[in-house]
Design an enzyme around this catalytic site. Structure first.
Site, PDB file in Angstrom:
ATOM      1  CE1 TYR A   5      -6.385   4.604  -1.463  1.00  0.00           C
ATOM      2  CE2 TYR A   5      -4.614   4.465   0.148  1.00  0.00           C
ATOM      3  CZ  TYR A   5      -5.862   4.081  -0.303  1.00  0.00           C
ATOM      4  OH  TYR A   5      -6.582   3.169   0.415  1.00  0.00           O
TER       5      TYR A   5
ATOM      6  CE  LYS B 196      -7.967  -3.045  -3.133  1.00  0.00           C
ATOM      7  NZ  LYS B 196      -8.390  -2.025  -2.182  1.00  0.00           N
TER       8      LYS B 196
ATOM      9  CB  THR C  73      -6.878   2.350  -4.403  1.00  0.00           C
ATOM     10  OG1 THR C  73      -6.194   1.101  -4.308  1.00  0.00           O
ATOM     11  CG2 THR C  73      -8.133   2.308  -3.547  1.00  0.00           C
TER      12      THR C  73
ATOM     13  CG  HIS D 141     -11.272   0.682   0.623  1.00  0.00           C
ATOM     14  ND1 HIS D 141     -10.561   1.343  -0.340  1.00  0.00           N
ATOM     15  CD2 HIS D 141     -10.456   0.650   1.708  1.00  0.00           C
ATOM     16  CE1 HIS D 141      -9.383   1.712   0.135  1.00  0.00           C
ATOM     17  NE2 HIS D 141      -9.292   1.292   1.386  1.00  0.00           N
TER      18      HIS D 141
ATOM     19  CB  SER E  18      -0.878  -0.015   1.255  1.00  0.00           C
ATOM     20  OG  SER E  18      -1.418   1.271   1.494  1.00  0.00           O
TER      21      SER E  18
HETATM   22  C1  LIG Z   1      -6.829  -2.408   7.678  1.00  0.00           C
HETATM   23  C2  LIG Z   1      -7.086  -2.210   6.233  1.00  0.00           C
HETATM   24  C3  LIG Z   1      -6.336  -1.275   5.532  1.00  0.00           C
HETATM   25  C4  LIG Z   1      -6.538  -1.109   4.160  1.00  0.00           C
HETATM   26  N1  LIG Z   1      -5.752  -0.225   3.476  1.00  0.00           N
HETATM   27  C5  LIG Z   1      -5.875  -0.138   2.126  1.00  0.00           C
HETATM   28  C6  LIG Z   1      -4.983   0.661   1.369  1.00  0.00           C
HETATM   29  O1  LIG Z   1      -4.079   1.290   1.905  1.00  0.00           O
HETATM   30  N2  LIG Z   1      -5.161   0.715   0.029  1.00  0.00           N
HETATM   31  C7  LIG Z   1      -6.163   0.018  -0.616  1.00  0.00           C
HETATM   32  O2  LIG Z   1      -6.277   0.083  -1.836  1.00  0.00           O
HETATM   33  N3  LIG Z   1      -7.005  -0.758   0.087  1.00  0.00           N
HETATM   34  C8  LIG Z   1      -6.884  -0.865   1.425  1.00  0.00           C
HETATM   35  N4  LIG Z   1      -7.726  -1.686   2.134  1.00  0.00           N
HETATM   36  C9  LIG Z   1      -8.736  -2.479   1.413  1.00  0.00           C
HETATM   37  C10 LIG Z   1      -8.163  -3.841   1.011  1.00  0.00           C
HETATM   38  O3  LIG Z   1      -7.164  -3.697   0.036  1.00  0.00           O
HETATM   39  C11 LIG Z   1      -9.264  -4.771   0.483  1.00  0.00           C
HETATM   40  O4  LIG Z   1      -9.959  -4.120  -0.547  1.00  0.00           O
HETATM   41  C12 LIG Z   1     -10.226  -5.209   1.573  1.00  0.00           C
HETATM   42  O5  LIG Z   1      -9.536  -5.473   2.765  1.00  0.00           O
HETATM   43  C13 LIG Z   1     -10.977  -6.465   1.138  1.00  0.00           C
HETATM   44  O6  LIG Z   1     -11.910  -6.851   2.099  1.00  0.00           O
HETATM   45  P1  LIG Z   1     -11.610  -7.988   3.208  1.00  0.00           P
HETATM   46  O7  LIG Z   1     -10.734  -7.371   4.231  1.00  0.00           O
HETATM   47  O8  LIG Z   1     -12.969  -8.306   3.727  1.00  0.00           O
HETATM   48  O9  LIG Z   1     -10.940  -9.151   2.506  1.00  0.00           O
HETATM   49  C14 LIG Z   1      -7.538  -1.863   3.494  1.00  0.00           C
HETATM   50  C15 LIG Z   1      -8.280  -2.801   4.206  1.00  0.00           C
HETATM   51  C16 LIG Z   1      -8.064  -2.990   5.559  1.00  0.00           C
HETATM   52  C17 LIG Z   1      -8.849  -4.051   6.281  1.00  0.00           C
END
Ligand SMILES: Cc1cc2nc3c(=O)[nH]c(=O)nc-3n(C[C@H](O)[C@H](O)[C@H](O)COP(=O)(O)O)c2cc1C
Length: 381
Positions: free
Chosen positions: A132, A254, A158, A278, A109
């Site tokens: 981002y 994404k 994203t 997300h 990330s």
């Molecule tokens: C703690 C956390 C931080 C996340 N940070 C980002 C991020 O920095 N960039 C991003 O594109 N998605 C981020 N996401 C979304 C994840 O990439 C992903 O889309 C999501 O976790 C999928 O759902 P799930 O946790 O139920 O598998 C984050 C998700 C979580 C749980």
């Protein structure tokens, strides 16, 4: 704690809950506002019922497939996670190593603790980088250049975070980087010595990709303020074209949940899109990812590779998403719980659990290969 004793992702979640300070566990675990979309992601996946098929010769099963044209051992990749390194010191490096050992991609990330260069120096193979695009376009350009220099094999753009959804628990818990010094947090961290040691030993304690790279933002507190003001409500499809002009490699978009947006994403010439809300952390009240998936597959599946995330906690869930047309799935919390529970070994175990579940689920649905999985495996109610 031996990771072998943990038999499912929920086991890992329970261990992570005990091991990781509450503010960081809640940050990983919770969703935005009333968490309706967070819960829908799970509930709607569970509603997808599979057809049990018997007496099919499934002795030659293979989970191998390709993602973005590259061979992988199974149809999953590790999703980009901000502050991953706050679940376990150097968490991004550990997760990337576990992914590469398992033969699957890892995505770093923008908001990671370890910087792109830290991860590149610590692992053997290329990884993906998630971007981002911030108001400071010069900074976005510099990040892309750093990802190119680090030989990242895909850029994941994203697009569902133009403004930030609120997570109530982060506010209540004083979740900041580094942690807000509240007595409650100090006591909590004092009771989690394993976590404290791993994070203290970790290379960095703040946003590694940003610290020292944003001019005038050497101080950590001003960095947090800078980030809060940097998400850009003016972001548009033109910015996607701009990123495409900077990034010569494979591009993944994404955060698509709507068919109209999927059509626009397919027109950008990106290699893949991720159907995602997300992980229920942005628009509360949005549909679950799994309910959006088949419509998007029908609309653009012939033009662009479709990836999926949101609520995957088992190999059965992976098969559900593949049956509804995804070519692969991203794991978010499923691997993060593993990281919080046991560092690199925990992530390796989380991947192994999902692999074994997917393998058995393929067998019990009469499938020998990933390519054979399709809508015919969904039971009609
Ligand atoms: C703690 C956390 C931080 C996340 N940070 C980002 C991020 O920095 N960039 C991003 O594109 N998605 C981020 N996401 C979304 C994840 O990439 C992903 O889309 C999501 O976790 C999928 O759902 P799930 O946790 O139920 O598998 C984050 C998700 C979580 C749980």
């Amino acid at each position: 704690m031996t990771m072998r004793a943990l038999t499912c992702i929920e086991d890992m979640r329970q261990v992570a809950r005990r091991r990781v300070p509450k503010m960081f566990f809640d940050y990983a675990d919770r969703g935005s506002y009333a968490e309706e979309t967070l819960h829908s992601n799970r509930e709607d996946l569970q509603r997808v019922k599979l057809r049990q098929r018997v007496l099919v010769d499934v002795s030659q099963r293979s989970l191998a497939t390709t993602i973005l044209g590259e061979p992988v051992a199974l149809p999953i990749a590790l999703a980009p996670i901000g502050l991953c390194g706050m679940q376990w010191g150097d968490g991004e490096i550990l997760a990337c190593r576990a992914a590469q050992a398992a033969g699957i991609p890892f995505c770093l990330s923008t908001m990671s603790i370890c910087a792109i260069e830290d991860v590149a120096a610590a692992v053997e193979q290329p990884f993906w980088f998630q971007l981002y695009v911030m108001k400071d376009r010069g900074f976005a350009r510099a990040l892309v250049e750093r990802a190119i220099a680090a030989r990242c094999s895909a850029l994941v753009l994203t697009i569902d975070l133009q403004v930030l959804g609120q997570r109530h628990y982060d506010i209540r818990n004083g979740m900041t980087v580094p942690p807000e010094i509240k007595l409650r947090n100090v006591i909590d961290i004092a009771t989690k010595p394993g976590w404290a040691i791993s994070v203290l030993r970790g290379k960095r304690k703040t946003f590694g990709n940003l610290a020292g790279h944003v001019r005038g933002m050497e101080n950590v507190n001003s960095l947090a303020q800078w980030i809060a003001g940097q998400f850009d409500p003016a972001l548009s499809w033109k910015d996607v074209d701009w990123i495409r002009s900077l990034w010569p490699g494979k591009l993944v978009i994404k955060g698509v949940l709507d068919v109209e947006d999927a059509k626009l994403a397919a027109r950008t010439g990106a290699t893949a899109l991720v159907v995602s809300n997300h992980g229920g952390r942005q628009l509360d009240g949005a549909v679950s990812s799994i309910s959006a998936l088949p419509k998007i597959v029908d609309a653009v599946g012939g033009q662009i590779e479709i990836m999926f995330d949101g609520g995957i906690r088992s190999g059965q869930d992976v098969l559900r998403a593949l049956a509804l047309g995804a070519r692969s799935c991203l794991l978010g919390r499923a691997y993060l719980y593993g990281l919080g529970a046991g560092g690199e070994a925990g992530v390796a175990r989380a991947i192994e659990i999902i692999r074994n579940e997917l393998d058995v689920t393929m067998a019990l649905t009469g499938s020998n290969s990933i390519a054979e999985i399709g809508r015919h495996l969904i039971a009609q109610s």
